[in-house]
Enzyme design. Structure first.
Site, short mmCIF file in Angstrom:
data_model
loop_
_atom_site.label_atom_id
_atom_site.label_comp_id
_atom_site.label_asym_id
_atom_site.label_seq_id
_atom_site.Cartn_x
_atom_site.Cartn_y
_atom_site.Cartn_z
N CYS A 43 52.22 66.31 38.74
CA CYS A 43 51.77 67.45 37.72
C CYS A 43 51.89 66.90 36.26
O CYS A 43 52.56 66.00 35.87
CB CYS A 43 52.89 68.37 37.87
SG CYS A 43 52.55 70.08 37.22
N ASP A 45 52.99 68.54 33.89
CA ASP A 45 53.94 68.86 33.12
C ASP A 45 54.69 67.83 32.49
O ASP A 45 55.02 66.84 33.03
CB ASP A 45 55.06 69.75 34.10
CG ASP A 45 56.04 70.55 33.47
OD1 ASP A 45 56.89 69.86 32.70
OD2 ASP A 45 56.25 71.84 33.88
#
Length: 202
Positions: A43, A45
């Site tokens: 991800c 993130d």
């Protein structure tokens, strides 16, 4: 010049100095080329840095990141990374790593319009549709969210195995394994979802 910008430039200088103190040839050796044993599909993130959480050095992990660690068959960016990793670098492992608390997965649980990302989240909503019976049966929202994160990773592993790139590698006898993990933001630990594919003909 903003303080944050100056700080990260200084951090780079310090990082270089620290590496050279340990090994004066560190960057010269790194510049010779890469032969990482694994591709990481994770991800975007900022709290999930691939190298750091597995204790890997630069040169040891080839990385592709997008929102919610998706394997979308029309994503030429992901396919290009996968093709290079499998066919040029000859990686032996591909890890799809999601994380609990993923904002993309959370957004896919609702119906709010966020913007352009709605088109990307559509793929994650498909995962919910595939598993809606199991997910809807979980009354606790946090537990349902966590399970959705896990199921999303499992579906991406399966989609990865279906790509012509992976299928061709397996057909040619190339050593290649695919794994599904979830990272815990609040613990730092990785959970192996035990969806480990070695050779699957699809």
């Amino acid at each position: 010049m903003p303080e944050f910008y100056k700080k990260i430039i200084e951090n780079n200088k310090k990082w270089v100095e620290d590496k050279l103190k340990i090994n004066p040839n560190y960057f010269a050796k790194l510049a010779e080329g890469q032969q990482p044993p694994l591709l990481w599909i994770g991800c975007s993130d900022s709290r999930v840095p691939a190298n750091e959480i597995i204790g890997a050095e630069p040169g040891e992990v080839f990385v592709h990141r997008n929102i919610a660690n998706m394997v979308v068959h029309s994503d030429m960016n992901m396919l290009s990374v996968l093709d290079y990793a499998v066919n040029a670098l000859k990686v032996e492992h591909v890890i799809v790593c999601g994380h609990y608390g993923c904002g993309g997965v959370k957004a896919a649980m609702g119906n709010d319009s966020i913007g352009v990302i709605d088109n990307w989240i559509r793929h994650i909503k498909d995962v919910y549709r595939f598993h809606h019976d199991e997910l809807d049966a979980i009354k606790d929202e946090t537990l349902r969210f966590n399970r959705f994160v896990e199921l999303n990773v499992k579906e991406q592993v399966i989609d990865l195995a279906k790509t012509s790139i992976v299928q061709s590698a397996w057909k040619n006898g190339q050593k290649l394994s695919i794994h599904g993990w979830v990272y815990g933001l609040n613990s730092g630990y990785i959970t192996d979802l035990e969806v480990n594919l070695v050779v699957i003909r699809i």
